[in-house]
Design a protein around this motif. Sequence first.
Motif, PDB file in Angstrom:
ATOM      1  N   THR A   1       0.791  -1.063  -0.096  1.00 33.14           N
ATOM      2  CA  THR A   1      -0.062   0.102   0.158  1.00 33.14           C
ATOM      3  C   THR A   1       0.911   1.058   0.176  1.00 33.14           C
ATOM      4  O   THR A   1       0.492   2.238   0.223  1.00 33.14           O
ATOM      5  N   ALA A   2       2.196   1.109  -0.656  1.00 35.10           N
ATOM      6  CA  ALA A   2       2.993   2.324  -0.302  1.00 35.10           C
ATOM      7  C   ALA A   2       2.428   3.433  -1.174  1.00 35.10           C
ATOM      8  O   ALA A   2       2.363   3.256  -2.382  1.00 35.10           O
ATOM      9  N   THR A   3       2.411   4.504  -0.786  1.00 35.90           N
ATOM     10  CA  THR A   3       2.262   5.714  -1.838  1.00 35.90           C
ATOM     11  C   THR A   3       3.429   6.939  -1.389  1.00 35.90           C
ATOM     12  O   THR A   3       3.033   8.144  -2.054  1.00 35.90           O
ATOM     13  N   ALA A   4       4.134   6.645  -0.322  1.00 36.46           N
ATOM     14  CA  ALA A   4       5.418   7.509  -0.377  1.00 36.46           C
ATOM     15  C   ALA A   4       6.617   7.104  -0.328  1.00 36.46           C
ATOM     16  O   ALA A   4       6.815   5.666  -0.441  1.00 36.46           O
ATOM     17  N   ASP A   5       7.745   7.637  -0.263  1.00 38.72           N
ATOM     18  CA  ASP A   5       9.105   6.993  -0.694  1.00 38.72           C
ATOM     19  C   ASP A   5       9.463   6.367   0.642  1.00 38.72           C
ATOM     20  O   ASP A   5       8.846   6.449   1.726  1.00 38.72           O
ATOM     21  N   MET A   6      10.082   5.167   0.258  1.00 41.23           N
ATOM     22  CA  MET A   6      10.499   4.095   1.439  1.00 41.23           C
ATOM     23  C   MET A   6      11.950   3.676   1.070  1.00 41.23           C
ATOM     24  O   MET A   6      12.118   2.708   0.603  1.00 41.23           O
ATOM     25  N   PRO A   7      12.827   4.543   1.602  1.00 40.54           N
ATOM     26  CA  PRO A   7      14.120   4.310   1.347  1.00 40.54           C
ATOM     27  C   PRO A   7      14.770   2.853   1.667  1.00 40.54           C
ATOM     28  O   PRO A   7      15.777   2.326   1.340  1.00 40.54           O
ATOM     29  N   ALA A   8      13.930   2.664   3.073  1.00 39.67           N
ATOM     30  CA  ALA A   8      14.352   1.223   3.595  1.00 39.67           C
ATOM     31  C   ALA A   8      14.092   0.107   2.816  1.00 39.67           C
ATOM     32  O   ALA A   8      14.630  -1.168   2.825  1.00 39.67           O
ATOM     33  N   GLU A   9      13.149   0.410   1.693  1.00 43.05           N
ATOM     34  CA  GLU A   9      12.978  -0.792   0.630  1.00 43.05           C
ATOM     35  C   GLU A   9      13.160  -0.578  -0.541  1.00 43.05           C
ATOM     36  O   GLU A   9      12.634  -0.926  -1.614  1.00 43.05           O
ATOM     37  N   ASN A  10      14.233   0.469  -0.902  1.00 42.67           N
ATOM     38  CA  ASN A  10      14.528   0.910  -2.150  1.00 42.67           C
ATOM     39  C   ASN A  10      13.451   1.345  -3.046  1.00 42.67           C
ATOM     40  O   ASN A  10      13.383   1.087  -4.359  1.00 42.67           O
ATOM     41  N   PHE A  11      12.440   2.075  -2.527  1.00 42.26           N
ATOM     42  CA  PHE A  11      11.233   2.473  -3.189  1.00 42.26           C
ATOM     43  C   PHE A  11      11.443   3.983  -3.329  1.00 42.26           C
ATOM     44  O   PHE A  11      11.155   4.685  -2.448  1.00 42.26           O
ATOM     45  N   LYS A  12      10.742   4.242  -4.377  1.00 45.13           N
ATOM     46  CA  LYS A  12      10.701   5.760  -4.646  1.00 45.13           C
ATOM     47  C   LYS A  12       9.292   5.839  -5.104  1.00 45.13           C
ATOM     48  O   LYS A  12       9.000   5.266  -6.225  1.00 45.13           O
ATOM     49  N   ALA A  13       8.223   6.790  -4.641  1.00 45.60           N
ATOM     50  CA  ALA A  13       6.918   7.101  -5.071  1.00 45.60           C
ATOM     51  C   ALA A  13       6.885   7.700  -6.441  1.00 45.60           C
ATOM     52  O   ALA A  13       5.739   7.728  -6.858  1.00 45.60           O
ATOM     53  N   SER A  14       7.881   8.448  -6.822  1.00 40.34           N
ATOM     54  CA  SER A  14       7.998   8.983  -8.135  1.00 40.34           C
ATOM     55  C   SER A  14       8.957   8.696  -8.901  1.00 40.34           C
ATOM     56  O   SER A  14       9.898   8.211  -8.569  1.00 40.34           O
ATOM     57  N   ARG A  15       8.656   9.384 -10.395  1.00 40.92           N
ATOM     58  CA  ARG A  15       9.689   8.791 -11.112  1.00 40.92           C
ATOM     59  C   ARG A  15      11.174   9.286 -10.838  1.00 40.92           C
ATOM     60  O   ARG A  15      11.332  10.402 -10.511  1.00 40.92           O
ATOM     61  N   LEU A  16      12.188   8.452 -11.268  1.00 41.66           N
ATOM     62  CA  LEU A  16      13.486   8.829 -10.920  1.00 41.66           C
ATOM     63  C   LEU A  16      14.026   9.067 -12.228  1.00 41.66           C
ATOM     64  O   LEU A  16      13.659   8.904 -13.310  1.00 41.66           O
ATOM     65  N   ASP A  17      15.069  10.113 -12.224  1.00 35.85           N
ATOM     66  CA  ASP A  17      15.819  10.574 -13.195  1.00 35.85           C
ATOM     67  C   ASP A  17      16.311   9.472 -13.941  1.00 35.85           C
ATOM     68  O   ASP A  17      17.120   8.588 -13.290  1.00 35.85           O
ATOM     69  N   THR A  18      16.585   9.365 -15.336  1.00 35.01           N
ATOM     70  CA  THR A  18      17.340   8.360 -15.993  1.00 35.01           C
ATOM     71  C   THR A  18      18.324   9.084 -17.138  1.00 35.01           C
ATOM     72  O   THR A  18      18.206  10.125 -17.285  1.00 35.01           O
ATOM     73  N   ASN A  19      19.140   8.131 -17.505  1.00 36.17           N
ATOM     74  CA  ASN A  19      20.126   8.416 -18.457  1.00 36.17           C
ATOM     75  C   ASN A  19      19.456   8.334 -19.835  1.00 36.17           C
ATOM     76  O   ASN A  19      18.283   8.064 -20.028  1.00 36.17           O
TER      77      ASN A  19
END
Length: 200
Positions: free
Chosen positions: A80-98
Amino acid sequence: MKTKLPMLRRTAKRERGVVLLFCLIVLVILLAGGVAVVRSMHTSLTSAGNLAFRRDLVNQGERAVSAVLAKFATGGTLATATADMPAENFKASRLDTNAQGMPTVLFDDTAFATVGKVANDIVDSTAQVSIRYVIDRLCAASGTATSTGCVQSSAAPSGGTAGPVPPPPPPTATVYRLSMRVSGPRDTQVFLQSTFTKPD
């Protein structure tokens, strides 16, 4: 007749010298050909070995896929994650890419520390394989997923209509991206990516 014998001996000596010269030339050519064949075989074996390492690392990456899907299952830490959870390597929004579409945090350990934990890496010391992964939800911002701010997929309705009442709209599912950096022996690295959905 006595005068012809010395002439025959001189001719035989000259022939032996010419044959020896031709033999040396042929041996040099054969040596060069042998060296070329050995170098070609060495290059082919190296290429085959690198392909085998790559294939093995791709297979090893399946470990991260299984671990992440378990976290999104019912009752999992990211169900049910909707927020960032660094403890689980999870980002709730899109990460920058190369340019290749891989999140840049996988290339920089300092940047990765803001998104995930090194302790979450999957390490197999016997196989000398290390898997670092990051999950990002393909949304513009954290919070509840919306159809305007997130990449979503929808399943086509199944079955026909039973009369004039239109079928209900299909459920939407937010798209998540799993990106992995798999490191192996001989400093080999493979970058893998997979997407999956979770119904909203």
